[in-house]
Design a protein around this motif. Structure first.
Motif, mmCIF file in Angstrom:
data_model
loop_
_atom_site.group_PDB
_atom_site.id
_atom_site.type_symbol
_atom_site.label_atom_id
_atom_site.label_comp_id
_atom_site.label_asym_id
_atom_site.label_seq_id
_atom_site.Cartn_x
_atom_site.Cartn_y
_atom_site.Cartn_z
ATOM 1 N N TYR A 1 0.985 -125.615 -11.818
ATOM 2 C CA TYR A 1 0.146 -126.489 -11.000
ATOM 3 C C TYR A 1 0.178 -127.894 -11.584
ATOM 4 N N ILE A 2 -0.069 -128.868 -10.719
ATOM 5 C CA ILE A 2 0.080 -130.264 -11.105
ATOM 6 C C ILE A 2 -1.249 -130.973 -10.896
ATOM 7 N N VAL A 3 -1.796 -131.520 -11.981
ATOM 8 C CA VAL A 3 -3.087 -132.204 -11.890
ATOM 9 C C VAL A 3 -2.887 -133.715 -11.916
ATOM 10 N N GLU A 4 -3.831 -134.416 -11.332
ATOM 11 C CA GLU A 4 -3.757 -135.864 -11.156
ATOM 12 C C GLU A 4 -3.611 -136.588 -12.485
ATOM 13 N N ASP A 5 -4.487 -136.301 -13.415
ATOM 14 C CA ASP A 5 -4.546 -137.032 -14.674
ATOM 15 C C ASP A 5 -3.670 -136.376 -15.727
ATOM 16 N N SER A 6 -2.358 -136.378 -15.485
ATOM 17 C CA SER A 6 -1.403 -135.784 -16.424
ATOM 18 C C SER A 6 -0.050 -136.460 -16.239
ATOM 19 N N PRO A 7 0.796 -136.453 -17.290
ATOM 20 C CA PRO A 7 2.146 -137.007 -17.138
ATOM 21 C C PRO A 7 2.930 -136.319 -16.022
ATOM 22 N N LEU A 8 2.734 -135.013 -15.862
ATOM 23 C CA LEU A 8 3.420 -134.284 -14.795
ATOM 24 C C LEU A 8 2.974 -134.787 -13.423
ATOM 25 N N GLY A 9 1.680 -135.098 -13.306
ATOM 26 C CA GLY A 9 1.175 -135.643 -12.054
ATOM 27 C C GLY A 9 1.840 -136.960 -11.706
ATOM 28 N N LYS A 10 2.023 -137.815 -12.716
ATOM 29 C CA LYS A 10 2.700 -139.091 -12.494
ATOM 30 C C LYS A 10 4.144 -138.876 -12.075
ATOM 31 N N MET A 11 4.825 -137.934 -12.743
ATOM 32 C CA MET A 11 6.211 -137.629 -12.395
ATOM 33 C C MET A 11 6.313 -137.118 -10.965
ATOM 34 N N PHE A 12 5.355 -136.288 -10.577
ATOM 35 C CA PHE A 12 5.340 -135.718 -9.232
ATOM 36 C C PHE A 12 5.176 -136.812 -8.179
ATOM 37 N N LYS A 13 4.252 -137.735 -8.426
ATOM 38 C CA LYS A 13 4.015 -138.807 -7.455
ATOM 39 C C LYS A 13 5.195 -139.777 -7.389
ATOM 40 N N GLU A 14 5.915 -139.907 -8.504
ATOM 41 C CA GLU A 14 7.102 -140.772 -8.516
ATOM 42 C C GLU A 14 8.308 -140.098 -7.887
ATOM 43 N N GLY A 15 8.209 -138.797 -7.637
ATOM 44 C CA GLY A 15 9.307 -138.066 -7.014
ATOM 45 C C GLY A 15 10.440 -137.694 -7.949
ATOM 46 N N SER A 16 10.143 -137.661 -9.265
ATOM 47 C CA SER A 16 11.211 -137.368 -10.228
ATOM 48 C C SER A 16 11.534 -135.881 -10.312
ATOM 49 N N PHE A 17 10.726 -135.037 -9.687
ATOM 50 C CA PHE A 17 11.036 -133.615 -9.591
ATOM 51 C C PHE A 17 10.272 -133.049 -8.404
ATOM 52 N N GLN A 18 10.678 -131.863 -7.981
ATOM 53 C CA GLN A 18 9.996 -131.151 -6.912
ATOM 54 C C GLN A 18 9.702 -129.722 -7.360
ATOM 55 N N PRO A 19 8.509 -129.194 -7.054
ATOM 56 C CA PRO A 19 8.248 -127.783 -7.361
ATOM 57 C C PRO A 19 9.248 -126.898 -6.640
ATOM 58 N N ILE A 20 9.559 -125.759 -7.230
ATOM 59 C CA ILE A 20 10.459 -124.830 -6.555
ATOM 60 C C ILE A 20 9.724 -124.207 -5.367
ATOM 61 N N SER A 21 10.462 -123.593 -4.474
ATOM 62 C CA SER A 21 9.867 -122.996 -3.283
ATOM 63 C C SER A 21 9.074 -121.743 -3.636
ATOM 64 N N PHE A 22 8.199 -121.359 -2.723
ATOM 65 C CA PHE A 22 7.424 -120.134 -2.923
ATOM 66 C C PHE A 22 8.351 -118.923 -2.989
ATOM 67 N N GLU A 23 9.384 -118.929 -2.164
ATOM 68 C CA GLU A 23 10.340 -117.820 -2.164
ATOM 69 C C GLU A 23 11.050 -117.706 -3.512
#
Length: 301
Positions: free
Chosen positions: A207-229
């Motif tokens: 999971y990705i939370v707002e106040d975290s480096p991962l959150g910043k990376m997610f908003k910048e589009g530097s990675f995408q979560p894998i699919s549910f499948e």
């Protein structure tokens, strides 16, 4: 897990989440692990209260809501072996409010398991069962560096081997849907945990939370979560290659209630667990279906 604990202790057992006010050496060096939330994964704890008060309040609530009569004192937030020994002893002792506490569970990092800490925990074995929860996440060293874990696989193996010598149970946390891992990394993680003969596993979904480096990376589009499948595929593969002797404590994460950018593909926990179980049934497979013991068997201690 619930049924396992009921068989083991002969009653309904509930885990009491504790924030003892500790910090983390990885955070002191900088930003810490990129996925960590501001509470150090302890967002369900009663922050600001003494350890004793947290235990008593949660215990009363669990007795009313779930009919629990026995409890696990679970030190969850941040790194719960990262403090002077006298402070650790005081905090652990404070959690043992009465005989209904049947287990002391301590969550920590593989690089914060000194012999001094293990000797301290041995002092509590005559009073309660003792378990150590180690955050690993993956056996892939490259991914561990991306996560900024601050330790490698060697430190994890060392911590497991030394902890086992003291006779404590070991529960390992893994994240099976890390975008930088492949399916084979998930399978290898299951195999290594099996060969190390750990006692339990907590499977987390990222999971990705707002106040975290991962959150910043997610908003910048530097990675995408894998699919549910893909998550279901990895979880099934992990279970198939995991020793059937290892207790599954969790199949999917419980994210914070607020400040979450991504979690569980917008599904409920029950929906995710149901999907995993349905896929296991569809494939006619199960935990340990593909597990092949090492030639010499699990590591002996």
């Amino acid at each position: 897990m619930s049924e396992y604990l009921k068989r083991r202790y002969g009653a309904k057992v509930h885990r009491l989440v504790i924030d003892a006010g500790f910090t983390c050496p990885n955070r002191e060096k900088g930003s810490g692990c990129i996925f960590c939330d501001p509470t150090g994964s302890g967002f369900n704890a009663l922050h600001g209260l003494s350890v004793r008060e947290q235990v008593l309040r949660q215990k009363e609530w669990a007795m009313r809501k779930y009919g629990a009569t026995k409890f696990i004192a679970y030190f969850q937030s941040f790194t719960n072996t990262y403090a002077p020994i006298n402070i650790l002893r005081e905090k652990y002792s404070e959690a043992l409010v009465d005989d209904s506490i049947v287990q002391l569970a301590v969550s920590t990092r593989p690089d914060c398991v000194s012999e001094e800490v293990l000797n301290l925990l041995s002092e509590f074995k005559s009073k309660v069962d003792v378990s150590l929860e180690l955050g690993l996440q993956t056996i892939n060293s490259r991914t561990l560096r991306i996560l900024n874990r601050g330790h490698g696989v060697a430190e994890f193996v060392d911590a497991v081997l030394r902890t086992k010598k003291h006779g404590f149970e070991i529960v390992v946390h893994v994240i099976v849907d890390l975008p930088w891992d492949e399916l084979e990394d998930v399978v290898d993680t299951a195999k290594v945990l099996s060969y190390l003969n750990v006692d339990g596993v907590k499977i987390h979904s990222l999971y990705i939370v707002e106040d975290s480096p991962l959150g910043k990376m997610f908003k910048e589009g530097s990675f995408q979560p894998i699919s549910f499948e893909a998550f279901i595929e990895r979880t099934v593969a992990f279970l198939e290659n995991l020793s059937p002797n290892i207790v599954i404590h969790r199949l999917v994460s419980d994210p914070p209630r607020t400040g979450t950018l991504f979690a569980r593909w917008n599904l409920t926990k029950n929906e995710v667990v149901s999907a995993i179980e349905s896929e296991l049934k569809r494939r006619n497979t199960f935990q340990g279906a593909k597990f092949k013991p090492a030639t010499g068997g699990p590591i002996k201690f």
